[in-house]
Design an enzyme around this catalytic site. Structure first.
Site, PDB file in Angstrom:
ATOM      1  N   ASP A   1       0.855  -1.179   0.000  1.00  0.00           N
ATOM      2  CA  ASP A   1       0.000   0.000   0.000  1.00  0.00           C
ATOM      3  C   ASP A   1       0.896   1.236   0.000  1.00  0.00           C
ATOM      4  O   ASP A   1       2.042   1.180   0.434  1.00  0.00           O
ATOM      5  CB  ASP A   1      -0.915  -0.033   1.227  1.00  0.00           C
ATOM      6  CG  ASP A   1      -2.078   0.943   1.113  1.00  0.00           C
ATOM      7  OD1 ASP A   1      -2.161   1.631   0.083  1.00  0.00           O
ATOM      8  OD2 ASP A   1      -2.880   1.007   2.054  1.00  0.00           O
TER       9      ASP A   1
ATOM     10  N   GLY B   1      -1.405   6.367   1.514  1.00  0.00           N
ATOM     11  CA  GLY B   1      -2.576   7.237   1.551  1.00  0.00           C
ATOM     12  C   GLY B   1      -3.463   6.963   2.745  1.00  0.00           C
ATOM     13  O   GLY B   1      -3.987   7.886   3.378  1.00  0.00           O
TER      14      GLY B   1
ATOM     15  N   GLN C   1     -11.758   6.490  -5.843  1.00  0.00           N
ATOM     16  CA  GLN C   1     -12.322   7.173  -4.687  1.00  0.00           C
ATOM     17  C   GLN C   1     -13.745   7.662  -5.001  1.00  0.00           C
ATOM     18  O   GLN C   1     -14.281   7.351  -6.046  1.00  0.00           O
ATOM     19  CB  GLN C   1     -11.425   8.330  -4.259  1.00  0.00           C
ATOM     20  CG  GLN C   1     -10.070   7.907  -3.692  1.00  0.00           C
ATOM     21  CD  GLN C   1     -10.188   7.172  -2.367  1.00  0.00           C
ATOM     22  OE1 GLN C   1     -11.206   7.244  -1.686  1.00  0.00           O
ATOM     23  NE2 GLN C   1      -9.139   6.456  -1.997  1.00  0.00           N
TER      24      GLN C   1
ATOM     25  N   GLY D   1     -11.368   3.989   0.051  1.00  0.00           N
ATOM     26  CA  GLY D   1     -12.250   4.930   0.708  1.00  0.00           C
ATOM     27  C   GLY D   1     -13.531   4.343   1.253  1.00  0.00           C
ATOM     28  O   GLY D   1     -14.494   5.073   1.486  1.00  0.00           O
TER      29      GLY D   1
ATOM     30  N   ASP E   1      -8.002  -7.312   1.754  1.00  0.00           N
ATOM     31  CA  ASP E   1      -7.053  -7.327   2.872  1.00  0.00           C
ATOM     32  C   ASP E   1      -7.738  -6.696   4.073  1.00  0.00           C
ATOM     33  O   ASP E   1      -8.644  -5.881   3.925  1.00  0.00           O
ATOM     34  CB  ASP E   1      -5.781  -6.543   2.540  1.00  0.00           C
ATOM     35  CG  ASP E   1      -5.981  -5.039   2.724  1.00  0.00           C
ATOM     36  OD1 ASP E   1      -5.607  -4.513   3.791  1.00  0.00           O
ATOM     37  OD2 ASP E   1      -6.550  -4.389   1.823  1.00  0.00           O
TER      38      ASP E   1
ATOM     39  N   CYS F   1     -13.011 -27.162  11.203  1.00  0.00           N
ATOM     40  CA  CYS F   1     -11.740 -26.576  10.751  1.00  0.00           C
ATOM     41  C   CYS F   1     -10.606 -27.594  10.843  1.00  0.00           C
ATOM     42  O   CYS F   1     -10.504 -28.339  11.825  1.00  0.00           O
ATOM     43  CB  CYS F   1     -11.413 -25.346  11.607  1.00  0.00           C
ATOM     44  SG  CYS F   1      -9.879 -24.511  11.145  1.00  0.00           S
TER      45      CYS F   1
ATOM     46  N   CYS G   1      -7.289 -26.526  10.495  1.00  0.00           N
ATOM     47  CA  CYS G   1      -6.053 -25.756  10.599  1.00  0.00           C
ATOM     48  C   CYS G   1      -5.109 -26.397  11.615  1.00  0.00           C
ATOM     49  O   CYS G   1      -5.488 -27.274  12.398  1.00  0.00           O
ATOM     50  CB  CYS G   1      -6.349 -24.304  10.986  1.00  0.00           C
ATOM     51  SG  CYS G   1      -6.709 -24.034  12.748  1.00  0.00           S
TER      52      CYS G   1
ATOM     53  N   CYS H   1      -6.484 -26.106  15.239  1.00  0.00           N
ATOM     54  CA  CYS H   1      -7.648 -26.949  15.542  1.00  0.00           C
ATOM     55  C   CYS H   1      -7.301 -28.434  15.527  1.00  0.00           C
ATOM     56  O   CYS H   1      -7.924 -29.227  16.248  1.00  0.00           O
ATOM     57  CB  CYS H   1      -8.781 -26.661  14.560  1.00  0.00           C
ATOM     58  SG  CYS H   1      -9.618 -25.089  14.877  1.00  0.00           S
TER      59      CYS H   1
ATOM     60  N   HIS I   1      -5.226 -19.749  13.274  1.00  0.00           N
ATOM     61  CA  HIS I   1      -6.608 -20.198  13.071  1.00  0.00           C
ATOM     62  C   HIS I   1      -7.421 -19.154  12.304  1.00  0.00           C
ATOM     63  O   HIS I   1      -8.113 -19.495  11.321  1.00  0.00           O
ATOM     64  CB  HIS I   1      -7.304 -20.505  14.386  1.00  0.00           C
ATOM     65  CG  HIS I   1      -8.780 -20.691  14.199  1.00  0.00           C
ATOM     66  ND1 HIS I   1      -9.325 -21.856  13.716  1.00  0.00           N
ATOM     67  CD2 HIS I   1      -9.829 -19.827  14.358  1.00  0.00           C
ATOM     68  CE1 HIS I   1     -10.640 -21.714  13.596  1.00  0.00           C
ATOM     69  NE2 HIS I   1     -10.965 -20.484  13.979  1.00  0.00           N
TER      70      HIS I   1
END
Length: 373
Positions: free
Chosen positions: A90, A93, A193, A220, A270, A308, A310, A313, A339
């Protein structure tokens, strides 16, 4: 970068993005590694346990510490961090927005004071590209002018004008540097934007999508508006974006936000939510959130989520995680973060499977049905 659309189901898309460092299948969630590190996790966790193909780092933060020139000297973000797959960076901004008490935007860029030592700095569209060239990220974002919502019509109009002007400067400078051999394997995305004003969103999309960017982001949003307003804005904006380039919704959000916006044609997401919530004891499951600090988990031998698979877990119980959290053991941060990120990555992976099978609407209904059970 190459981009292909593998399947669509309504407006939802399953795509493949190939960069110099990895192949990314969308819809995708990018874990946030602000300073080149996803909090509480190392790169073995990111590659061997979570199998991530792309993570996000931040230009503002890595510029201040350890410095983009330091990172360049040590092999860019990939060499410095040892993460072999793709980075998106990024531009700064959002930091100008979130640290508005120590920053000021003008026609030429953003002036700010370091939150570390108070030193003064100035970001221009060209400077953030120079920094990101040093970082050697696979995808870099342009400098944009982000405003909090609600905002006046005049302020949103100014935001669009600045962002469009900075985008012109950015793409011209970026392509010039590529022509002389700098950043030849890097890609650049613009950021649309316009707040939640649909006319302004149309204007921003028309102006930016006419330029030669490799992908486009919706910026935004998730900055104070209601969820329904956010969804309506995305639904209006995605059809205005090129079909043959990636669409990225920045800083969003909850599992529900991912499902809703995948349905509206977004490819990339994200958010700090899965890792930040993990550190605070909030864990995401197929059936909604749980707060592991609760006394009811003291003798609970089940994993966080029975559905799950993972690392956390498969090995540890809710009771053990409850104990780690209550005891303030650092191990909790890692296990909880693994997790939550696994859940987010699993969710977008299941969405992709549903799109490929032509059953996204059924996937969405099942998602909500389980959370209401």
């Amino acid at each position: 970068m190459t981009f292909t659309i593998d399947a669509t189901c309504g407006n939802a898309r399953a795509c493949t993005i190939t960069t110099a460092h990895s192949t990314i299948q969308t819809p995708i969630f990018m874990p946030v590694g602000t300073v080149g590190s996803v909090k509480a996790l190392d790169m073995t966790d990111m590659t061997d346990i979570l199998n991530t193909q792309i993570i996000l780092a931040n230009t503002y933060h890595t510029y201040l510490r350890p410095g983009d020139e330091t990172i360049a000297a040590l092999g860019g973000l990939h060499g410095f961090t040892t993460y072999p797959n793709s980075f998106l960076t990024d531009s700064g901004g959002f930091q100008a927005f979130s640290l508005s008490d120590i920053s000021k935007a003008s026609e030429k860029g953003i002036e700010f004071k370091s939150h570390i030592d108070g030193s003064k700095h100035f970001f221009t569209p060209e400077k953030v590209i120079d920094i990101q060239n040093n970082l050697n990220s696979d995808i870099m974002m342009i400098l944009d002018d982000l405003v909090a919502l609600p905002a006046t019509q005049e302020r949103i109009k100014l935001s669009i004008e600045r962002t469009t002007q900075w985008a012109k400067q950015s793409i011209e400078y970026f392509r010039h540097k590529q022509s002389i051999g700098v950043g030849s394997q890097q890609n650049i995305f613009a950021i649309l934007q316009g707040g939640t004003d649909l006319a302004f969103r149309t204007q921003s999309a028309n102006e930016l999508c006419a330029m030669d960017f490799d992908g486009f982001a919706i910026g935004g949003l998730s900055v104070g508006e209601s969820n329904n307003l956010m969804y309506d804005t995305v639904e209006h904006t995605t059809p205005l974006m090129p079909v043959d380039k990636p669409r990225y919704l920045m800083g969003v959000g909850t599992p529900e936000d991912l499902v809703e916006n995948i349905e509206r044609g977004v490819d990339m997401f994200d958010c700090v939510m899965p890792t930040r919530n993990a550190r605070n004891g909030t864990l995401f499951t197929t059936y909604g959130r749980i707060n592991i600090r609760g006394a009811r988990f003291k003798l609970d031998s089940d994993p966080i989520d029975l559905a799950c698979d993972c690392y956390t877990c498969r090995r540890y119980s809710r009771a053990y995680l409850h104990h780690l959290f209550r005891s303030k053991e650092l191990t909790f941060f890692r296990l909880a973060s693994i997790h939550n990120l696994h859940y987010y990555l699993w969710l977008v992976g299941e969405a992709r499977k549903a799109i490929l099978a032509g059953r996204f609407s059924e996937f969405k209904k099942d998602f909500y049905a389980k959370r209401q059970a």
